[in-house]
Structures are given as C-alpha cells and as structure tokens.
Motif scaffolding. Structure first.
Motif, PDB file in Angstrom:
ATOM      1  N   GLY A  12       0.825  -1.211   0.000  1.00  0.00           N
ATOM      2  CA  GLY A  12       0.000   0.000   0.000  1.00  0.00           C
ATOM      3  C   GLY A  12       0.857   1.257   0.000  1.00  0.00           C
ATOM      4  N   GLY A  13       2.084   1.119  -0.468  1.00  0.00           N
ATOM      5  CA  GLY A  13       3.025   2.254  -0.473  1.00  0.00           C
ATOM      6  C   GLY A  13       2.673   3.346  -1.473  1.00  0.00           C
ATOM      7  N   THR A  14       1.593   3.126  -2.229  1.00  0.00           N
ATOM      8  CA  THR A  14       1.093   4.162  -3.141  1.00  0.00           C
ATOM      9  C   THR A  14       0.233   5.180  -2.395  1.00  0.00           C
ATOM     10  N   GLY A  15      -0.196   4.826  -1.171  1.00  0.00           N
ATOM     11  CA  GLY A  15      -1.085   5.710  -0.407  1.00  0.00           C
ATOM     12  C   GLY A  15      -0.303   6.712   0.424  1.00  0.00           C
ATOM     13  N   ASP A  16      -1.027   7.587   1.092  1.00  0.00           N
ATOM     14  CA  ASP A  16      -0.399   8.716   1.788  1.00  0.00           C
ATOM     15  C   ASP A  16       0.648   8.290   2.810  1.00  0.00           C
ATOM     16  N   GLN A  17       0.275   7.379   3.695  1.00  0.00           N
ATOM     17  CA  GLN A  17       1.174   7.026   4.804  1.00  0.00           C
ATOM     18  C   GLN A  17       2.357   6.181   4.315  1.00  0.00           C
ATOM     19  N   GLY A  18       2.046   5.183   3.511  1.00  0.00           N
ATOM     20  CA  GLY A  18       3.111   4.309   2.999  1.00  0.00           C
ATOM     21  C   GLY A  18       4.079   5.076   2.118  1.00  0.00           C
ATOM     22  N   PHE A  19       3.550   5.977   1.316  1.00  0.00           N
ATOM     23  CA  PHE A  19       4.414   6.777   0.448  1.00  0.00           C
ATOM     24  C   PHE A  19       5.321   7.681   1.290  1.00  0.00           C
ATOM     25  N   GLY A  20       4.763   8.234   2.371  1.00  0.00           N
ATOM     26  CA  GLY A  20       5.579   9.082   3.255  1.00  0.00           C
ATOM     27  C   GLY A  20       6.731   8.304   3.865  1.00  0.00           C
ATOM     28  N   ALA A  45       4.682   5.467  -8.153  1.00  0.00           N
ATOM     29  CA  ALA A  45       5.061   5.967  -6.820  1.00  0.00           C
ATOM     30  C   ALA A  45       6.579   5.928  -6.648  1.00  0.00           C
ATOM     31  N   ALA A  46       7.216   4.864  -7.149  1.00  0.00           N
ATOM     32  CA  ALA A  46       8.681   4.767  -7.043  1.00  0.00           C
ATOM     33  C   ALA A  46       9.345   5.906  -7.824  1.00  0.00           C
ATOM     34  N   ALA A  47       8.781   6.232  -8.980  1.00  0.00           N
ATOM     35  CA  ALA A  47       9.339   7.333  -9.783  1.00  0.00           C
ATOM     36  C   ALA A  47       9.184   8.657  -9.035  1.00  0.00           C
ATOM     37  N   ARG A  48       8.053   8.798  -8.327  1.00  0.00           N
ATOM     38  CA  ARG A  48       7.840  10.044  -7.555  1.00  0.00           C
ATOM     39  C   ARG A  48       8.820  10.143  -6.382  1.00  0.00           C
ATOM     40  N   VAL A  49       9.139   9.008  -5.795  1.00  0.00           N
ATOM     41  CA  VAL A  49      10.143   9.029  -4.715  1.00  0.00           C
ATOM     42  C   VAL A  49      11.486   9.481  -5.275  1.00  0.00           C
ATOM     43  N   LYS A  50      11.851   8.912  -6.426  1.00  0.00           N
ATOM     44  CA  LYS A  50      13.155   9.291  -7.020  1.00  0.00           C
ATOM     45  C   LYS A  50      13.164  10.766  -7.365  1.00  0.00           C
ATOM     46  N   SER A  51      12.058  11.278  -7.870  1.00  0.00           N
ATOM     47  CA  SER A  51      12.085  12.687  -8.251  1.00  0.00           C
ATOM     48  C   SER A  51      12.178  13.584  -7.010  1.00  0.00           C
TER      49      SER A  51
END
Ligand SMILES: NC(=O)c1ccc[n+]([C@@H]2O[C@H](COP(=O)([O-])OP(=O)(O)OC[C@H]3O[C@@H](n4cnc5c(N)ncnc54)[C@H](OP(=O)(O)O)[C@@H]3O)[C@@H](O)[C@H]2O)c1
Length: 228
Positions: A12-20, A45-51
């Motif tokens: 669920g790492g695409t959601g708010d808490q997991g992504f944070g 989501a992984a691409a957004r983390v890298k950016s």
C-alpha cells in the motif's frame, strides 16, 4: 533485486502514509520496495520518490506479493477496511523470520463514520487482528500509528513525533529501532506487548480531532522522562 536487512517492503506504499515512509527511508539510503495491487501504480510511486529524493534512491515499484517476497521487513499500510483482505492475498508468500509492521488505525471512517472515532475490534486492536492473519513464524509489530502522512511527506522538515513500537516479540521490537531513528525527529519508544497497540491506535483518533480543532495538518506525540 538484492534482499538484505536494509530492505523494506511497503504494502500500500502508493497511499499517503506508505508513500511518506517510503520517501523517508529512501532518503535515509534504505532499499524500498513499494507495493500495490497494480504494478503500474507502484512504479509511478517509485518514480515520484526518485524525483523527490534523487535518482540514486534505491526504490522500486511492484505488486504487493512480489514486494513481500523480497523483504525481511514488511509494512502494511492500507485502510482498516482493506486490512484482512490484503493479508489474505499475501498468505502464501510469508517466510519464517519476516517481520510485519502494522500501522492500521481502525477508524470509524471504515464504515462511513467519523475519522476521530475508533471502531471496536474483536481481536483487541488492528495489530492483533493482523497477527491472526499471518503465520506464527512471522513477528507482528504495531508502529507508526501516530506519525502523520503530512509530516512524513514534508521531507525537508523533521517529523517531531515519537513512534511507540508494540510486539510480543522483543527482538522484533528492537529491530524496528534503526528504522524509526532513520526518520529525523522520531524517537523510538518501546511500547511493550502487541496488546498495547490498542492504546496507541486510539491516540491517532485523538490526534485527528486535534488536527481539526487546531487547524494543523499533523499533530504528533512526545513521550518524556525516558532518559535515566
Ligand atoms: N494518512 C495518515 O496520516 C495516517 C497516519 C497514521 C496511520 N495511518 C494508517 O495507515 C494506513 C494507510 O493510510 P493511508 O492514508 O495511506 O491510506 P490510503 O491512501 O487510503 O490507502 C493506502 C493504499 O492502500 C491500498 N488500498 C486502498 N483501498 C484498498 C482496498 N479496498 N483494498 C486493498 N487495498 C486498498 C491502495 O493501494 P493500491 O491501490 O496501490 O493497491 C492505497 O494507495 C491506514 O490504516 C491508516 O489508518 C494513516
């Protein structure tokens, strides 16, 4: 894909808490596997983390099942109403010795109610409920309930919230310490047995109400007096 003690899967790492959490751990140099029901969402989501963190961030997106198969530490970050169904999809993947960290808060929103009210859970807490849906060989930990997604995602700022870690497995509780301390501003607090997660989960409902009354996005908690 390398798996080692530096690797975490965030279901669920695409959601708010997991992504944070993914952002914070990627920034701290950890290897983060973002899981989703849909591979493309995880890859996005992984691409957004890298950016946000930098192209050298060790982060990959994949389906939840694949992420769990490749990490010793697994974070379950889905809404309460999806918790059991999600764990059922992972049933065949668990390996002895893995750690599952559940941060589910059983809010009344799951049944259309208020985000500042908690639902009663037959097992005692969402974390204890999670423990009923994984093999006994997987240690279940409750943690990160009181840290807001907003604070986690503001990666230029320190989080300013303690993380109370509950588990019946003391070794697993201890293994969470470096993951908590990798997030600037978070103090690791040993919360004892998993049954204490019911107290920790309920604090989040209180914090959500405070966010509304104080018109702030991310109230947190601090435990004082722990230094001998
Ligand atoms: N948000 C906060 O500030 C906060 C703070 C403390 C604790 N928590 C807890 O953290 C957990 C996640 O919160 P969140 O705000 O990140 O939730 P969210 O954004 O609503 O959902 C997280 C992810 O769960 C998956 N999901 C959503 N509905 C689902 C369903 N019906 N079945 C299966 N998977 C589903 C989705 O991933 P895919 O669609 O990609 O599969 C989604 O991106 C919750 O239990 C919450 O109580 C949240």
């Amino acid at each position: 894909m390398g798996e080692d003690q530096n690797t975490v899967a965030v279901v669920g790492g695409t959601g708010d808490q997991g992504f944070g959490l993914a952002l914070r751990w990627a920034k701290a140099g950890r290897h983060v596997l973002i899981g989703s029901r849909v591979r493309s969402r995880a890859e996005d989501a992984a691409a957004r983390v890298k950016s946000a963190v930098g192209v050298s961030a060790q982060v990959e997106g994949m389906e939840n099942v694949e992420a769990v198969a490749h990490a010793p530490l697994v974070i379950l970050s889905v809404p309460y109403e999806a918790q059991i169904a999600t764990l059922k999809t992972l049933r065949e993947v668990w390996r002895p010795g893995q750690i599952l960290v559940d941060l589910t808060v059983p809010l009344e929103t799951s049944v259309g109610g208020s985000p500042s009210r908690l639902l009663g859970v037959w097992a005692g807490s969402a974390a204890e409920q999670a423990a009923q849906h994984v093999p006994d060989s997987v240690a279940v930990v409750g943690a990160f309930h009181n840290v807001s997604a907003h604070s986690l995602q503001e990666i230029e700022h320190s989080v300013e919230c303690d993380v109370i870690v509950c588990s019946d497995n003391a070794d697993a509780r201890g293994k969470l310490r470096p993951w908590v301390e990798a997030i600037p501003g978070c103090q690791y607090v040993d919360g004892g047995k998993l049954e204490n997660a019911r107290i920790v989960e309920s604090l989040t409902a209180l914090l959500i109400g405070m966010n509304r009354r104080y018109k702030v996005p991310g109230a947190g908690i601090r435990v004082t007096g722990l230094q001998p």
